[in-house]
Design a protein around this motif. Structure first.
Motif, PDB file in Angstrom:
ATOM      1  N   LEU A 213      47.232  88.062  26.629  1.00 20.37           N
ATOM      2  CA  LEU A 213      47.125  86.656  26.861  1.00 20.37           C
ATOM      3  C   LEU A 213      46.465  86.109  25.655  1.00 20.37           C
ATOM      4  CD1 LEU A 213      46.232  86.629  30.630  1.00 20.37           C
ATOM      5  CD2 LEU A 213      48.210  85.573  29.747  1.00 20.37           C
ATOM      6  N   PRO A 214      47.097  84.818  25.373  1.00 17.28           N
ATOM      7  CA  PRO A 214      46.351  84.131  24.382  1.00 17.28           C
ATOM      8  C   PRO A 214      45.093  83.412  24.833  1.00 17.28           C
ATOM      9  CG  PRO A 214      48.137  82.791  25.336  1.00 17.28           C
ATOM     10  CD  PRO A 214      48.213  84.200  25.952  1.00 17.28           C
ATOM     11  N   TRP A 215      44.988  83.065  26.109  1.00 16.00           N
ATOM     12  CA  TRP A 215      43.764  82.456  26.497  1.00 16.00           C
ATOM     13  C   TRP A 215      43.780  82.782  27.959  1.00 16.00           C
ATOM     14  CZ3 TRP A 215      46.632  79.360  23.271  1.00 16.00           C
ATOM     15  CH2 TRP A 215      47.826  78.777  23.611  1.00 16.00           C
ATOM     16  N   ARG A 216      42.360  82.625  28.516  1.00 15.94           N
ATOM     17  CA  ARG A 216      42.397  82.604  30.048  1.00 15.94           C
ATOM     18  C   ARG A 216      42.959  81.407  30.677  1.00 15.94           C
ATOM     19  NH1 ARG A 216      37.078  84.431  29.009  1.00 15.94           N
ATOM     20  NH2 ARG A 216      36.582  86.421  30.186  1.00 15.94           N
ATOM     21  N   VAL A 217      42.775  80.468  30.139  1.00 18.38           N
ATOM     22  CA  VAL A 217      43.110  78.849  30.744  1.00 18.38           C
ATOM     23  C   VAL A 217      43.363  77.915  29.601  1.00 18.38           C
ATOM     24  CG1 VAL A 217      40.822  78.371  31.553  1.00 18.38           C
ATOM     25  CG2 VAL A 217      43.029  77.429  32.609  1.00 18.38           C
ATOM     26  N   ALA A 218      44.377  77.197  29.522  1.00 15.77           N
ATOM     27  CA  ALA A 218      44.302  75.878  28.582  1.00 15.77           C
ATOM     28  C   ALA A 218      43.500  74.839  28.631  1.00 15.77           C
ATOM     29  CB  ALA A 218      45.866  75.507  28.496  1.00 15.77           C
ATOM     30  N   GLN A 219      42.396  75.162  28.832  1.00 14.79           N
ATOM     31  CA  GLN A 219      41.399  74.139  28.938  1.00 14.79           C
ATOM     32  C   GLN A 219      40.211  74.135  27.812  1.00 14.79           C
ATOM     33  OE1 GLN A 219      40.281  72.282  32.711  1.00 14.79           O
ATOM     34  NE2 GLN A 219      40.661  74.286  33.619  1.00 14.79           N
TER      35      GLN A 219
ATOM     36  N   ARG B 143      43.967  86.151  18.878  1.00 11.03           N
ATOM     37  CA  ARG B 143      44.440  87.004  19.895  1.00 11.03           C
ATOM     38  C   ARG B 143      43.213  87.011  21.154  1.00 11.03           C
ATOM     39  NH1 ARG B 143      45.610  90.661  15.266  1.00 11.03           N
ATOM     40  NH2 ARG B 143      47.344  89.625  14.483  1.00 11.03           N
ATOM     41  N   ALA B 144      44.146  87.222  22.187  1.00 10.74           N
ATOM     42  CA  ALA B 144      43.196  87.121  23.218  1.00 10.74           C
ATOM     43  C   ALA B 144      43.305  88.127  24.423  1.00 10.74           C
ATOM     44  CB  ALA B 144      43.657  85.784  23.974  1.00 10.74           C
ATOM     45  N   PRO B 145      43.106  87.915  25.634  1.00 12.20           N
ATOM     46  CA  PRO B 145      42.953  88.809  26.648  1.00 12.20           C
ATOM     47  C   PRO B 145      44.027  89.863  26.798  1.00 12.20           C
ATOM     48  CG  PRO B 145      42.877  86.624  27.499  1.00 12.20           C
ATOM     49  CD  PRO B 145      43.268  86.443  25.981  1.00 12.20           C
ATOM     50  N   SER B 146      43.654  91.068  26.995  1.00 12.45           N
ATOM     51  CA  SER B 146      44.736  92.189  27.211  1.00 12.45           C
ATOM     52  C   SER B 146      45.247  91.975  28.369  1.00 12.45           C
ATOM     53  CB  SER B 146      43.912  93.573  27.010  1.00 12.45           C
ATOM     54  OG  SER B 146      42.810  93.675  28.052  1.00 12.45           O
ATOM     55  N   MET B 147      46.385  92.919  28.469  1.00  8.43           N
ATOM     56  CA  MET B 147      46.938  92.699  30.056  1.00  8.43           C
ATOM     57  C   MET B 147      47.009  94.115  30.844  1.00  8.43           C
ATOM     58  SD  MET B 147      50.626  91.082  28.957  1.00  8.43           S
ATOM     59  CE  MET B 147      51.333  91.101  30.420  1.00  8.43           C
TER      60      MET B 147
ATOM     61  N   SER C  56      37.285  74.175  27.863  1.00  8.92           N
ATOM     62  CA  SER C  56      36.035  75.132  28.412  1.00  8.92           C
ATOM     63  C   SER C  56      36.123  76.627  28.018  1.00  8.92           C
ATOM     64  CB  SER C  56      35.697  75.186  29.872  1.00  8.92           C
ATOM     65  OG  SER C  56      37.061  75.328  30.694  1.00  8.92           O
ATOM     66  N   ASP C  57      37.500  77.129  27.539  1.00  9.97           N
ATOM     67  CA  ASP C  57      37.786  78.447  27.159  1.00  9.97           C
ATOM     68  C   ASP C  57      37.745  78.543  25.537  1.00  9.97           C
ATOM     69  OD1 ASP C  57      39.706  80.644  26.278  1.00  9.97           O
ATOM     70  OD2 ASP C  57      40.139  80.752  28.269  1.00  9.97           O
ATOM     71  N   PRO C  58      37.021  79.314  25.012  1.00 15.57           N
ATOM     72  CA  PRO C  58      36.844  79.259  23.896  1.00 15.57           C
ATOM     73  C   PRO C  58      37.998  79.876  22.923  1.00 15.57           C
ATOM     74  CG  PRO C  58      35.018  80.705  24.594  1.00 15.57           C
ATOM     75  CD  PRO C  58      35.977  80.170  25.854  1.00 15.57           C
ATOM     76  N   LEU C  59      38.750  80.636  23.359  1.00 12.87           N
ATOM     77  CA  LEU C  59      39.916  80.844  22.617  1.00 12.87           C
ATOM     78  C   LEU C  59      40.997  79.706  22.547  1.00 12.87           C
ATOM     79  CD1 LEU C  59      40.452  84.474  24.599  1.00 12.87           C
ATOM     80  CD2 LEU C  59      39.938  83.960  22.047  1.00 12.87           C
ATOM     81  N   TYR C  60      41.368  79.033  23.744  1.00 16.26           N
ATOM     82  CA  TYR C  60      42.193  77.741  23.617  1.00 16.26           C
ATOM     83  C   TYR C  60      41.271  76.784  22.926  1.00 16.26           C
ATOM     84  CZ  TYR C  60      44.798  73.850  24.883  1.00 16.26           C
ATOM     85  OH  TYR C  60      45.766  72.604  24.789  1.00 16.26           O
TER      86      TYR C  60
ATOM     87  N   SER D 297      41.552  73.156  17.805  1.00 18.37           N
ATOM     88  CA  SER D 297      41.047  73.037  16.835  1.00 18.37           C
ATOM     89  C   SER D 297      41.995  73.184  15.544  1.00 18.37           C
ATOM     90  CB  SER D 297      39.767  73.748  16.690  1.00 18.37           C
ATOM     91  OG  SER D 297      38.765  73.215  17.588  1.00 18.37           O
ATOM     92  N   ALA D 298      42.713  74.490  15.595  1.00 24.08           N
ATOM     93  CA  ALA D 298      43.560  74.662  14.305  1.00 24.08           C
ATOM     94  C   ALA D 298      44.843  73.961  14.596  1.00 24.08           C
ATOM     95  CB  ALA D 298      43.693  76.295  14.603  1.00 24.08           C
ATOM     96  N   CYS D 299      45.194  73.549  15.692  1.00 21.56           N
ATOM     97  CA  CYS D 299      46.479  72.909  15.779  1.00 21.56           C
ATOM     98  C   CYS D 299      46.026  71.467  14.969  1.00 21.56           C
ATOM     99  CB  CYS D 299      46.916  72.945  17.096  1.00 21.56           C
ATOM    100  SG  CYS D 299      47.634  74.033  17.681  1.00 21.56           S
ATOM    101  N   ALA D 300      44.950  70.811  15.331  1.00 20.25           N
ATOM    102  CA  ALA D 300      44.495  69.586  14.936  1.00 20.25           C
ATOM    103  C   ALA D 300      44.065  69.450  13.527  1.00 20.25           C
ATOM    104  CB  ALA D 300      43.435  68.824  15.890  1.00 20.25           C
ATOM    105  N   ASN D 301      43.782  70.691  12.818  1.00 21.55           N
ATOM    106  CA  ASN D 301      43.267  70.471  11.451  1.00 21.55           C
ATOM    107  C   ASN D 301      44.470  70.243  10.407  1.00 21.55           C
ATOM    108  OD1 ASN D 301      41.974  71.101   9.157  1.00 21.55           O
ATOM    109  ND2 ASN D 301      41.671  73.217   9.580  1.00 21.55           N
ATOM    110  N   PRO D 302      44.113  69.071   9.801  1.00 21.07           N
ATOM    111  CA  PRO D 302      45.106  68.689   8.916  1.00 21.07           C
ATOM    112  C   PRO D 302      45.208  69.639   7.841  1.00 21.07           C
ATOM    113  CG  PRO D 302      43.154  67.047   8.884  1.00 21.07           C
ATOM    114  CD  PRO D 302      43.027  68.093   9.873  1.00 21.07           C
ATOM    115  N   ALA D 303      44.274  70.183   7.333  1.00 21.21           N
ATOM    116  CA  ALA D 303      44.326  71.147   6.163  1.00 21.21           C
ATOM    117  C   ALA D 303      45.344  72.655   6.648  1.00 21.21           C
ATOM    118  CB  ALA D 303      42.928  71.610   5.784  1.00 21.21           C
TER     119      ALA D 303
END
Length: 472
Positions: A370-376, A41-45, A378-382, A387-393
């Motif tokens: 917000l889930p992240w600042r920016v979908a790049q 979970r990420a940035p507050s609104m 360079s954003d640790p949350l994104y 990484s979680a999406c690409a993890n085959p496990a």
């Protein structure tokens, strides 16, 4: 394509950007079919005070890029004064036989946010964002007051004669325009309009160039008529010869204000989500992608009908007589909602950009963050999400999505927030998902099982104000 090319050449972006190089490769994804009837979970609104009139009031960081070649607007009747300014290059109407084809809103208890307290101070707030601008028929009629449709050029009356007197105080401000509320009295009936007053012509641009930029947005928005789309009524000049776009007034506030106010029930959240999907499905059926979907550009009327507005960043990826889906270029939108492929500087499918943004909006509706600042990366949350999406496990959805409810929504939101656009869902898949089909929108029910709290509150305030004025 000669007809499309000549028409495209006659229009420019409403932003101060210039044209981009012509042409781009067609999409490998299938064209979108007309809308279905079913409809970490990420940035507050937290941040700015909500804009209760439903118009954006702040303009943070923006990015401008060239308009894609196929971002021309759909053919429409242009006012005589505009045609005169455009001269010979005014857009031509297709042949009559041409076939149509189809970061904060905090949680109610600030001490019980979804994030650890330490994370609140380190993550961005969801504040109102201004947009980064790049240089058919409906299954449902629009329910704008009086059923007004675009009538540009039908009258030489002034703005005040046709749509009433505009209030001096603006109800919204943007980088290129100011929005005011106009009151029109017809006997004992008062009609309200939102009037967008465009910036003045710059010294380094001709009248012809200036008018082309203004008409680009109008030519798209004025062709759109749907219950979940803000109705564009007219393009006129006021008494000071300033160009103004007249729209229906959405008095229920914007989605950002509703999120910030809180108290949204699960039924209200799901209804908002499906209404957005339904509106975007209509846009895509018309060959239009919005490219700037965010809570600040989504409005309520007093009945709780949710409407998508502000088409300054929109693009036409398929003209009415075409079947090919053309790729788009240019970075536009607001950073937290921009799809990752837009940052690559390559052509992209604009339909999938809209799908990504809707996924982010649903996250905001649910968590008020917000889930992240920016979908790049360079954003640790994104980066953690990718990484979680690409993890085959990874057997379940990534943690960002795995906390959403109901559980049945998670597979669809995962498909909508797929980092690889080639694997992302299209709008038809979103509407045909089992969870989406179960959602019943408020305007589909004789007696709705939920109300849209913020819109309902503003409607009551407006009624009380009108009652006081009648008594005085």
């Amino acid at each position: 394509m000669s007809t499309a090319s000549s028409y495209n050449a006659s229009l420019h972006s409403i932003s101060p950007s210039e044209d981009s190089p012509p042409g781009s490769a067609p999409s490998t994804r299938p064209p979108t079919a007309p809308p279905s009837r079913v409809a970490s979970r990420a940035p507050s609104m937290s941040g700015d005070r909500p804009d209760t009139n439903g118009i954006r009031t702040q303009a943070p960081k923006t990015v401008t890029a060239p308009k894609p070649h196929h971002s021309a607007a759909l053919p429409h009747k242009i006012p005589a004064a505009v045609q005169k300014a455009l001269g010979a290059s005014a857009p031509s109407t297709p042949e009559p036989g041409a076939k149509k084809r189809p970061p904060s809103v905090k949680s109610e208890n600030e001490d019980k946010g979804f994030f650890r307290n330490a994370l609140h101070s380190a993550t961005p707030k969801i504040t109102r964002k201004s947009s980064q601008r790049s240089t058919g028929g409906s299954s449902r009629k629009s329910d704008s007051d009086g059923g007004a449709r675009s009538v540009a050029g039908d009258s030489v009356q002034s703005l005040s004669q046709k749509y009433g007197i505009c209030e001096r105080v603006a109800i919204g401000k943007g980088a290129t325009s100011v929005v005011r509320l106009a009151h029109k009295w017809d006997r004992n009936d008062e009609k309200l309009y939102a009037v967008k007053e465009f910036r003045k012509r710059r010294k380094n641009e001709t009248e012809k160039e200036y008018v082309k930029k203004l008409t680009a947005e109008f030519c798209i928005s004025s062709t759109l008529h749907h219950i979940n789309i803000v109705e564009t009524v007219d393009l006129v000049q006021d008494e000071s010869q300033k160009w103004c776009e007249v729209m229906e007034f959405c008095g229920g506030g914007d989605l950002y204000a509703a999120i910030k106010k809180g108290h949204m029930s699960p039924g209200e959240i799901e209804c908002c989500f499906k209404q957005i999907l339904t509106g975007v499905s209509y846009l895509h059926s018309q060959g239009v992608a919005h490219r700037d979907l965010k809570p600040e550009n989504i409005f309520f009327n007093y009945n709780g009908h949710l409407k998508i507005g502000d088409y300054g960043a929109s693009t036409v990826y398929r003209l009415p007589w075409e079947a090919t889906v053309h790729m788009s270029t240019g970075l536009c939108g607001s950073e937290p909602y921009i799809a990752p492929e837009q940052f690559l500087g390559k052509p992209y499918d604009a339909r999938l950009v809209d799908i990504w943004a809707i996924g982010v909006v649903y996250y905001c509706l649910h968590f008020q963050e917000l889930p992240w600042r920016v979908a790049q990366l360079s954003d640790p949350l994104y980066q953690a999400y990718v990484s979680a999406c690409a993890n085959p496990a990874q057997t379940a959805c990534p943690p960002t999505i795995n906390h959403l409810s109901p559980r049945s929504c998670r597979p669809l939101i995962r498909r909508m927030l797929e980092p690889d656009p080639k694997k992302r869902a299209l709008i038809d898949e979103c509407l045909q998902h089992a969870w989406t089909k179960e959602i019943v929108m408020c305007y589909e029910q004789p007696t709705p099982t939920h109300i849209h709290v913020n819109a309902d509150s503003l409607a009551k305030d407006m009624k009380a104000k009108a009652d006081r004025e009648r008594e005085s």
